[in-house]
Design a protein around this motif. Structure first.
Motif, PDB file in Angstrom:
ATOM      1  N   THR A  55       0.833  -1.206   0.000  1.00 52.29           N
ATOM      2  CA  THR A  55       0.000   0.000   0.000  1.00 52.29           C
ATOM      3  C   THR A  55       0.865   1.253   0.000  1.00 52.29           C
ATOM      4  OG1 THR A  55      -1.788  -1.152   1.169  1.00 52.29           O
ATOM      5  CG2 THR A  55      -1.800   1.263   1.237  1.00 52.29           C
ATOM      6  N   ARG A  56       1.902   1.264   0.804  1.00 55.08           N
ATOM      7  CA  ARG A  56       2.776   2.435   0.861  1.00 55.08           C
ATOM      8  C   ARG A  56       3.601   2.576  -0.416  1.00 55.08           C
ATOM      9  NH1 ARG A  56       4.530   2.299   7.305  1.00 55.08           N
ATOM     10  NH2 ARG A  56       2.714   3.509   7.972  1.00 55.08           N
ATOM     11  N   SER A  57       4.018   1.455  -0.974  1.00 54.59           N
ATOM     12  CA  SER A  57       4.793   1.509  -2.217  1.00 54.59           C
ATOM     13  C   SER A  57       3.936   2.006  -3.371  1.00 54.59           C
ATOM     14  CB  SER A  57       5.347   0.119  -2.555  1.00 54.59           C
ATOM     15  OG  SER A  57       6.216  -0.343  -1.548  1.00 54.59           O
ATOM     16  N   ARG A  58       2.647   1.677  -3.335  1.00 47.90           N
ATOM     17  CA  ARG A  58       1.736   2.062  -4.424  1.00 47.90           C
ATOM     18  C   ARG A  58       1.653   3.577  -4.573  1.00 47.90           C
ATOM     19  NH1 ARG A  58      -0.210   2.723  -8.512  1.00 47.90           N
ATOM     20  NH2 ARG A  58      -2.211   2.132  -9.379  1.00 47.90           N
ATOM     21  N   ARG A 324      -2.544  10.014 -11.200  1.00 47.42           N
ATOM     22  CA  ARG A 324      -2.188  10.125  -9.785  1.00 47.42           C
ATOM     23  C   ARG A 324      -2.284  11.566  -9.335  1.00 47.42           C
ATOM     24  NH1 ARG A 324       0.628   5.909  -7.421  1.00 47.42           N
ATOM     25  NH2 ARG A 324       1.073   4.170  -8.812  1.00 47.42           N
ATOM     26  N   ASP A 325      -3.031  11.790  -8.270  1.00 46.50           N
ATOM     27  CA  ASP A 325      -3.071  13.101  -7.613  1.00 46.50           C
ATOM     28  C   ASP A 325      -3.318  14.233  -8.597  1.00 46.50           C
ATOM     29  OD1 ASP A 325      -2.461  11.802  -5.186  1.00 46.50           O
ATOM     30  OD2 ASP A 325      -0.326  11.890  -5.633  1.00 46.50           O
ATOM     31  N   GLY A 326      -4.293  14.061  -9.471  1.00 50.26           N
ATOM     32  CA  GLY A 326      -4.650  15.125 -10.399  1.00 50.26           C
ATOM     33  C   GLY A 326      -3.739  15.256 -11.599  1.00 50.26           C
ATOM     34  N   LEU A 337       9.511  10.991 -18.816  1.00 46.85           N
ATOM     35  CA  LEU A 337       8.235  10.737 -18.162  1.00 46.85           C
ATOM     36  C   LEU A 337       7.614  12.095 -17.846  1.00 46.85           C
ATOM     37  CD1 LEU A 337       6.341   8.545 -16.967  1.00 46.85           C
ATOM     38  CD2 LEU A 337       7.509   8.888 -14.786  1.00 46.85           C
ATOM     39  N   GLU A 338       6.464  12.377 -18.436  1.00 45.11           N
ATOM     40  CA  GLU A 338       5.803  13.665 -18.293  1.00 45.11           C
ATOM     41  C   GLU A 338       4.568  13.523 -17.412  1.00 45.11           C
ATOM     42  OE1 GLU A 338       7.152  16.336 -19.658  1.00 45.11           O
ATOM     43  OE2 GLU A 338       8.610  15.380 -20.996  1.00 45.11           O
ATOM     44  N   ALA A 339       4.295  14.559 -16.617  1.00 43.21           N
ATOM     45  CA  ALA A 339       3.085  14.599 -15.793  1.00 43.21           C
ATOM     46  C   ALA A 339       2.226  15.773 -16.255  1.00 43.21           C
ATOM     47  CB  ALA A 339       3.445  14.749 -14.322  1.00 43.21           C
ATOM     48  N   TYR A 340       0.994  15.478 -16.665  1.00 43.45           N
ATOM     49  CA  TYR A 340       0.068  16.510 -17.139  1.00 43.45           C
ATOM     50  C   TYR A 340      -0.936  16.813 -16.039  1.00 43.45           C
ATOM     51  CZ  TYR A 340      -3.717  18.737 -19.759  1.00 43.45           C
ATOM     52  OH  TYR A 340      -4.696  19.598 -20.199  1.00 43.45           O
ATOM     53  N   ASN A 341      -0.957  18.074 -15.572  1.00 50.62           N
ATOM     54  CA  ASN A 341      -1.890  18.506 -14.544  1.00 50.62           C
ATOM     55  C   ASN A 341      -3.232  18.818 -15.200  1.00 50.62           C
ATOM     56  OD1 ASN A 341      -3.342  20.475 -12.736  1.00 50.62           O
ATOM     57  ND2 ASN A 341      -1.561  20.059 -11.442  1.00 50.62           N
TER      58      ASN A 341
END
Length: 374
Positions: A55-58, A324-326, A337-341
């Motif tokens: 759970t914590r690793s996830r 993840r998280d919005g 690796l890109e994160a799109y808000n």
């Protein structure tokens, strides 16, 4: 081995505090800590501890980079491949590398973001836990007469088991197809013991269409794009297989949308089936979401992502991996690796350390999931 002082010091700490500390450590380190004492062996092997660690690793995914190359560059037959696997933590420069060699001339890596990763060769399927560097060949699957590899992979959180499906052509006719399906379920320590997972052929069920791409698992069903181009209203675009009822079905595409270039693909985000269209509108990815699986074919255009800041090469190859998280995490042509808000519609680069000609980029969860018998 631990010293007497180390064991005594750990024994003096509250049990809950020890669990709180150890469940935050990488799986590779925990495997070594099992040797500290019998108490720690029992603790780290306890199902509650393993579940809490998972759970914590996830919440902190790791980056997995894989390169496939001939085992011996001088061997013209290329009958053996070496998989070079690099495990990277997002927030540190602590990389772990290892390599495995398999007897295959071609191999594919199935999409996933869980503890285990799966590979499909011409001869067999393989499973790997990169956290503890375990790698196994799965039981023999049915032979496909067309030589193609069509499969799907999912993780059933309710039963805590991996589900691998394999579609195989049984026809001996070049111009006709008889596509059957078989299922393999794998839970911890099922491989290598007397209760090893095995393939179950679903009798009397044939896939109604040729498919392309890997199967996407949502709501205990798998979904694939149909091979033929989708260019006329009323045509079906997606094949599905319900694991509970063991039945195939078809799903229509979003109304008014057509896949004339056969480049649409499917992903799972937020627990929903999503169709990704990067060709209808220039430098834009439209992500259509089927929010109600009971109302098959009812799609909502959930996200429209402006990619005008990227090259056309990236636009055609960018792949959503997770939400993840919005933010939607995306593989940018195995280069970053890109994160799109989704709220402020902006990008941020999550990893600047992706260098080299990688064959695949995946997210994975650090885990103590054991592939061997205990």
């Amino acid at each position: 081995m631990a010293t007497t002082a180390t064991v005594a010091a750990s024994a003096a700490l509250p049990h809950d505090l020890i669990i709180n500390i150890l469940t935050r450590l990488p799986a590779k380190a925990l495997c070594k800590f099992r040797c500290v004492s019998k108490q720690w062996l029992n603790l780290i092997s306890d199902p509650y501890f393993v579940s809490l660690h998972h759970t914590r690793s996830r919440s902190n995914p790791n980056l997995l980079l894989v390169r496939s190359s001939p085992h011996d560059a001088t061997d013209a037959s290329n009958e053996n491949l070496t998989l070079h696997i690099t495990c990277s933590q997002m927030n540190s420069y602590s990389d772990r590398e290892f390599a495995v060699t398999i007897k295959e001339s071609t191999v594919h890596m199935l999409p996933s973001r869980w503890d285990l990763v799966f590979f499909a060769g011409e001869n067999a399927f393989y499973v790997c836990n990169p956290s503890i560097q375990e790698f196994f060949k799965l039981p023999h699957c049915s032979t496909c007469t067309s030589g193609e590899v069509n499969a799907g992979l999912g993780f059933n959180s309710a039963t805590k088991e991996y589900v691998l499906v394999h579609l195989f052509d049984r026809s001996m006719d070049t111009y006709e197809y008889d596509i059957g399906i078989e299922v393999l379920r794998l839970s911890e320590c099922r491989l290598g013991g007397s209760d090893s997972g095995s393939w179950k052929v679903v009798e009397g069920k044939n896939c109604p269409c040729q498919i392309r791409g890997w199967g996407v698992f949502v709501g205990n069903s798998f979904y694939w794009m149909i091979w033929d181009e989708f260019e006329q209203p009323g045509e079906e675009a997606i094949v599905c297989f319900d694991l509970d009822r063991e039945e195939f079905g078809v799903v229509a595409a979003p109304k008014g949308c057509f896949d004339t270039e056969e480049v649409w693909f499917l992903v799972e985000l937020r627990g929903f089936l999503c169709l990704v269209d990067s060709t209808t509108r220039p430098f834009t990815i439209d992500i259509w979401m089927m929010k109600d699986c009971e109302k098959v074919g009812e799609w909502v255009r959930e996200y429209s992502i402006d990619l005008s800041g990227f090259s056309i090469k990236i636009v055609k190859s960018i792949v959503p991996l997770d939400y993840r998280d919005g933010e939607i995490l995306m593989d940018s042509n195995r280069e970053s690796l890109e994160a799109y808000n989704v709220e402020n519609k902006s990008f941020r680069r999550m990893s600047n350390r992706i260098e080299g000609n990688w064959t695949w980029l995946r997210l994975y969860t650090d885990s103590l999931f054991s592939l061997g018998s205990t």
